[in-house]
Design an enzyme around this catalytic site. Structure first.
Site, short mmCIF file in Angstrom:
data_model
loop_
_atom_site.label_atom_id
_atom_site.label_comp_id
_atom_site.label_asym_id
_atom_site.label_seq_id
_atom_site.Cartn_x
_atom_site.Cartn_y
_atom_site.Cartn_z
N GLU A 65 0.82 -1.21 0.00
CA GLU A 65 0.00 0.00 0.00
C GLU A 65 0.86 1.26 0.00
O GLU A 65 0.52 2.25 -0.66
CB GLU A 65 -0.94 -0.01 1.21
CG GLU A 65 -1.92 -1.17 1.24
CD GLU A 65 -2.81 -1.22 0.01
OE1 GLU A 65 -3.07 -0.16 -0.59
OE2 GLU A 65 -3.24 -2.33 -0.36
N ASP A 103 3.26 -4.45 -5.73
CA ASP A 103 3.74 -5.73 -5.18
C ASP A 103 5.27 -5.73 -5.13
O ASP A 103 5.86 -6.10 -4.10
CB ASP A 103 3.26 -6.89 -6.04
CG ASP A 103 1.80 -7.22 -5.83
OD1 ASP A 103 1.19 -6.70 -4.88
OD2 ASP A 103 1.24 -8.01 -6.64
#
Length: 427
Positions: A271, A354
């Site tokens: 995030e 990611d």
């Protein structure tokens, strides 16, 4: 000279051993170990849920188009427009009235379908924690919010259509872009609290880890919020939301309760990646441009449909607020057709986040474990075409493989772990 030759031969003899040590970690095997934590019944359930959702995208569009056609056939909005005209109301009030009536009619008539797709089906798969009354309460809040924000947006769009009938889609694109940015600005501070309680994340290992990562990448971390999303479902989630003064780090209580510190760090690293890589602004720009394309297509298709409907619909042109069902129906179909493109654009951002999260958290096994937990509602191992068309995030299999490859490349002496089986989802 002989000593040099002996040393060289000794080094060459050691090279195969060194190569073996470097290649000892088998990415494919490590990935299979993680995928095996999902039992066959749980995998079948997850696949059925996700594949059913793929079909729902089509049926939602069919339902929306059918509803718009029904509203055109009964001439609901022409009746509202006529009533406003007879009372001598200003044109903008007529647009506002039509917008509110359309949003209300759409919400009420689609409530049974929404109940099935968003409540009953979720309950069947063990993904819904709310009672019917609590769910209806959230729907009521969403309706009021949608009616207020949606009617204002439609009021502006129709003003643009009236003033710039040939190029309204271009200016409308800017309006939509501003609306998307405005929603990104207000959502964490004004919208989320309407549905959930936000509190400061308590001190502890999780907060210390998140703060350390955030500070390393200059992400504002004075406040980190815990959101009680367990009242709605058991899904784990987190985000860095908002823009400008409303930027905040949030994670839901399911993530805190159900995952280890390593898993939480991996999720939060992902995030934080969205923020550091500028994905919020990039998403706003990309979605605005995509919406511009859809509006341009709608500006060509909708007038032709209005001409086709003629007197049967009593719609006098695209600038007539009674054309709302036509515009909404056309945009519903175009949005469905654009879904593979939309998913791909979002999936690119998610894949970049990611990679960032793996480097930031340095928890490849925690990342793989978190990816496997998402199998409760995401098909874990789709085919390449299915992933391209229907996945707006990389699949669990793709993410686990990325984590294991990162582990091999960046963790000295990487070794395989044999993770415990995932608990089967609740019925």
């Amino acid at each position: 000279m002989r000593l040099f030759l002996f040393a060289t031969l000794g080094l060459l003899g050691a090279l195969p051993g060194l190569a073996h040590a470097a290649a000892a970690f088998d990415v494919d095997h490590a990935t299979r170990l993680w995928l095996a934590t999902l039992s066959a019944p749980a995998r079948a359930r997850s696949d059925a849920y996700f594949e059913g959702g793929e079909w729902l995208a089509l049926w939602n569009t069919v339902f929306s188009v059918a509803l718009c056609w029904f509203l055109l056939r009964v001439r609901l909005l022409p009746k509202v427009r006529g009533a406003m005209h007879r009372r001598g109301w200003r044109p903008w009030l007529g647009v506002l009235a039509c917008a509110l009536v359309f949003i209300a009619a759409d919400s009420l008539l689609s409530l049974p379908w929404t109940f099935y797709t968003a409540y009953w089906r979720e309950r069947q798969y063990g993904l819904m924690n709310q009672s019917v009354l609590a769910w209806l309460g959230d729907q009521a809040i969403g309706f009021v919010l949608g009616a207020v924000l949606g009617s204002v947006l439609l009021l502006v769009i129709y003003a643009v259509i009236r003033k710039y009938p040939k190029h309204w889609w271009l200016i409308g694109t800017g309006v939509v872009g501003a609306a998307i940015a405005f929603l990104a600005l207000i959502t964490p501070v004004f919208i989320v609290p309407l549905f959930n309680t936000q509190s400061e994340l308590p001190d502890g290992a999780v907060r210390a880890r998140v703060v350390a990562m955030a500070r390393a990448y200059n992400v504002p971390s004075e406040h980190i919020y815990l959101v009680d999303e367990s009242r709605q479902s058991d899904r784990i989630s987190a985000n860095v939301s908002g823009i400008g003064p409303t930027i905040r780090i949030s994670l839901n209580d399911n993530l805190l309760k159900k995952t280890s510190v390593a898993e939480t760090a991996a999720v939060m690293g992902h995030e934080l990646g969205h923020y550091v890589l500028g994905h919020v602004w990039r998403t706003i720009v990309v979605l605005t441009l995509l919406m511009g394309l859809l509006l341009w297509l709608a500006s060509r298709i909708a007038p032709a449909m209005i001409r086709y409907g003629g007197q049967r619909w009593d719609v006098r042109g695209l600038a007539d607020p009674a054309s709302l069902p036509v515009l909404a129906g056309v945009l519903s179909v175009l949005t469905l057709l654009a879904m593979p493109l939309t998913n791909t654009l979002i999936r690119i951002d998610e894949s970049e986040a990611d990679a960032f999260g793996l480097a930031a958290a340095r928890e490849p096994d925690g990342f793989a474990s978190a990816a496997m937990r998402l199998s409760a509602y995401r098909k874990i191992a789709p085919g390449p075409l299915e992933e391209m068309l229907f996945f707006d995030h990389p699949s669990g299999q793709t993410r686990v493989r990325m984590a294991m490859q990162w582990k091999k490349d960046h963790v000295p002496g990487a070794t395989e772990v044999v993770p415990p089986p995932l608990p089967d989802p609740k019925p």
